[in-house]
Design a protein around this motif. Structure first.
Motif, PDB file in Angstrom:
ATOM      1  N   ARG A 275       0.841  -1.012   0.135  1.00 24.57           N
ATOM      2  CA  ARG A 275       0.046  -0.053  -0.020  1.00 24.57           C
ATOM      3  C   ARG A 275       0.778   1.379   0.061  1.00 24.57           C
ATOM      4  NH1 ARG A 275      -5.321  -1.089   1.158  1.00 24.57           N
ATOM      5  NH2 ARG A 275      -6.086  -2.923   2.258  1.00 24.57           N
ATOM      6  N   LYS A 276       1.998   1.423   0.938  1.00 20.75           N
ATOM      7  CA  LYS A 276       3.006   2.270   1.102  1.00 20.75           C
ATOM      8  C   LYS A 276       3.444   2.758  -0.375  1.00 20.75           C
ATOM      9  CE  LYS A 276       6.324   4.211   3.920  1.00 20.75           C
ATOM     10  NZ  LYS A 276       7.437   3.874   4.766  1.00 20.75           N
ATOM     11  N   ASP A 277       3.947   1.581  -0.872  1.00 18.08           N
ATOM     12  CA  ASP A 277       4.647   1.824  -2.232  1.00 18.08           C
ATOM     13  C   ASP A 277       3.810   2.492  -3.160  1.00 18.08           C
ATOM     14  OD1 ASP A 277       6.988   0.113  -1.399  1.00 18.08           O
ATOM     15  OD2 ASP A 277       6.332  -1.478  -2.708  1.00 18.08           O
ATOM     16  N   ILE A 278       2.577   2.292  -3.257  1.00 20.17           N
ATOM     17  CA  ILE A 278       1.896   2.777  -4.328  1.00 20.17           C
ATOM     18  C   ILE A 278       1.299   4.220  -3.816  1.00 20.17           C
ATOM     19  CG2 ILE A 278      -0.396   1.772  -4.121  1.00 20.17           C
ATOM     20  CD1 ILE A 278       1.145   2.217  -7.738  1.00 20.17           C
ATOM     21  N   THR A 279       0.868   4.248  -2.830  1.00 24.77           N
ATOM     22  CA  THR A 279       0.549   5.649  -2.430  1.00 24.77           C
ATOM     23  C   THR A 279       1.520   6.680  -2.272  1.00 24.77           C
ATOM     24  OG1 THR A 279       0.712   5.259  -0.017  1.00 24.77           O
ATOM     25  CG2 THR A 279      -1.587   4.968  -0.954  1.00 24.77           C
ATOM     26  N   GLU A 280       2.621   6.592  -2.090  1.00 25.80           N
ATOM     27  CA  GLU A 280       3.879   7.461  -1.885  1.00 25.80           C
ATOM     28  C   GLU A 280       4.299   7.777  -3.431  1.00 25.80           C
ATOM     29  OE1 GLU A 280       7.063   5.511   0.239  1.00 25.80           O
ATOM     30  OE2 GLU A 280       6.553   6.214   2.106  1.00 25.80           O
TER      31      GLU A 280
ATOM     32  N   ASP B  77      -4.849  12.269 -15.969  1.00 23.73           N
ATOM     33  CA  ASP B  77      -5.261  13.338 -14.809  1.00 23.73           C
ATOM     34  C   ASP B  77      -5.614  12.634 -13.364  1.00 23.73           C
ATOM     35  OD1 ASP B  77      -5.922  15.114 -17.066  1.00 23.73           O
ATOM     36  OD2 ASP B  77      -7.637  14.246 -17.425  1.00 23.73           O
ATOM     37  N   ASN B  78      -5.821  11.640 -13.061  1.00 25.33           N
ATOM     38  CA  ASN B  78      -6.354  10.897 -12.070  1.00 25.33           C
ATOM     39  C   ASN B  78      -5.364   9.616 -11.862  1.00 25.33           C
ATOM     40  OD1 ASN B  78      -8.430  12.736 -11.603  1.00 25.33           O
ATOM     41  ND2 ASN B  78      -9.249  11.845 -13.290  1.00 25.33           N
ATOM     42  N   LEU B  79      -4.955   9.302 -10.738  1.00 27.03           N
ATOM     43  CA  LEU B  79      -4.149   7.962 -10.397  1.00 27.03           C
ATOM     44  C   LEU B  79      -4.782   7.331  -9.126  1.00 27.03           C
ATOM     45  CD1 LEU B  79      -0.614   9.512 -10.534  1.00 27.03           C
ATOM     46  CD2 LEU B  79      -1.866   8.081 -12.434  1.00 27.03           C
ATOM     47  N   PHE B  80      -5.277   6.288  -9.339  1.00 32.39           N
ATOM     48  CA  PHE B  80      -5.971   5.404  -8.383  1.00 32.39           C
ATOM     49  C   PHE B  80      -5.427   4.107  -8.255  1.00 32.39           C
ATOM     50  CE2 PHE B  80      -9.410   8.446  -9.642  1.00 32.39           C
ATOM     51  CZ  PHE B  80      -9.480   9.129  -8.366  1.00 32.39           C
ATOM     52  N   THR B  81      -5.648   3.750  -6.943  1.00 29.19           N
ATOM     53  CA  THR B  81      -5.379   2.042  -6.783  1.00 29.19           C
ATOM     54  C   THR B  81      -6.531   1.381  -5.857  1.00 29.19           C
ATOM     55  OG1 THR B  81      -3.480   0.425  -6.077  1.00 29.19           O
ATOM     56  CG2 THR B  81      -3.945   2.719  -4.831  1.00 29.19           C
ATOM     57  N   VAL B  82      -6.767   0.210  -6.424  1.00 33.34           N
ATOM     58  CA  VAL B  82      -7.477  -0.918  -5.413  1.00 33.34           C
ATOM     59  C   VAL B  82      -6.682  -1.871  -5.190  1.00 33.34           C
ATOM     60  CG1 VAL B  82      -9.739  -0.004  -6.267  1.00 33.34           C
ATOM     61  CG2 VAL B  82      -8.649  -1.845  -7.520  1.00 33.34           C
ATOM     62  N   PHE B  83      -7.038  -2.645  -4.217  1.00 29.07           N
ATOM     63  CA  PHE B  83      -6.099  -3.731  -3.734  1.00 29.07           C
ATOM     64  C   PHE B  83      -6.885  -4.996  -3.624  1.00 29.07           C
ATOM     65  CE2 PHE B  83      -2.199  -3.902  -1.288  1.00 29.07           C
ATOM     66  CZ  PHE B  83      -1.776  -5.217  -1.321  1.00 29.07           C
ATOM     67  N   ALA B  84      -6.545  -5.895  -4.700  1.00 32.93           N
ATOM     68  CA  ALA B  84      -7.067  -7.305  -4.762  1.00 32.93           C
ATOM     69  C   ALA B  84      -6.994  -8.094  -3.759  1.00 32.93           C
ATOM     70  CB  ALA B  84      -6.415  -7.787  -6.278  1.00 32.93           C
TER      71      ALA B  84
END
Length: 143
Positions: free
Chosen positions: A15-20, A72-79
């Motif tokens: 989670r930290k990798d992708i949010t950072e 424009d937008n960068l999002f992530t969901v965690f399978a």
């Protein structure tokens, strides 16, 4: 060693990798609807704890956006972690089977392109960066 504690550490690091890297986590169905329905271009990384997510997909997610053209937008969901949010996001990826890790590219809330697990696993982060930036070249404005 407690396996659950170990997995919590792995998930927290992922989670930290992708949010950072600059991606916003969508952890509820409401977050997904609000985020993915936005106008403009959107990249969604479907994160996971597998080796190709950590070794290829997350590094590619972080490095692909340092480019002249980007979404424009960068999002992530965690399978496997935020199941309801991931299932809701996959409703937006019409025509593509569930795949994690993966990247979905949307324009004005509609799926345009997908980089699926078979496009990630066995490739280098640089290969995946190239695949993502090709999509950006085609659909994004210069920043």
């Amino acid at each position: 060693m407690d396996f659950n504690l170990f997995m919590n550490d792995v998930v927290d690091a992922a989670r930290k990798d992708i949010t950072e890297a600059g991606y916003q986590e969508l952890t509820s169905t409401e977050d997904v609807d609000k985020g993915l329905a936005q106008e403009g271009t959107t990249l969604v990384m479907v994160n996971s704890t597998c080796g190709c997510a950590g070794g290829v997909a997350r590094p590619a997610a972080a490095n692909s956006i340092h480019y002249d053209k980007r979404p424009d937008n960068l999002f992530t969901v965690f399978a496997g972690q935020d199941r309801e949010a991931t299932e809701k996001a996959r409703e937006y990826f019409e025509g593509y089977p569930p795949s994690s890790p993966s990247f979905a590219f949307l324009k004005d809330g509609k799926i345009v392109s997908m980089v699926e697990r078979h496009d990630i696993e066995g490739f280098s982060p640089v290969d995946v960066v190239g695949k993502l930036q090709t999509i950006f070249d085609e659909h994004c404005e210069e920043v």
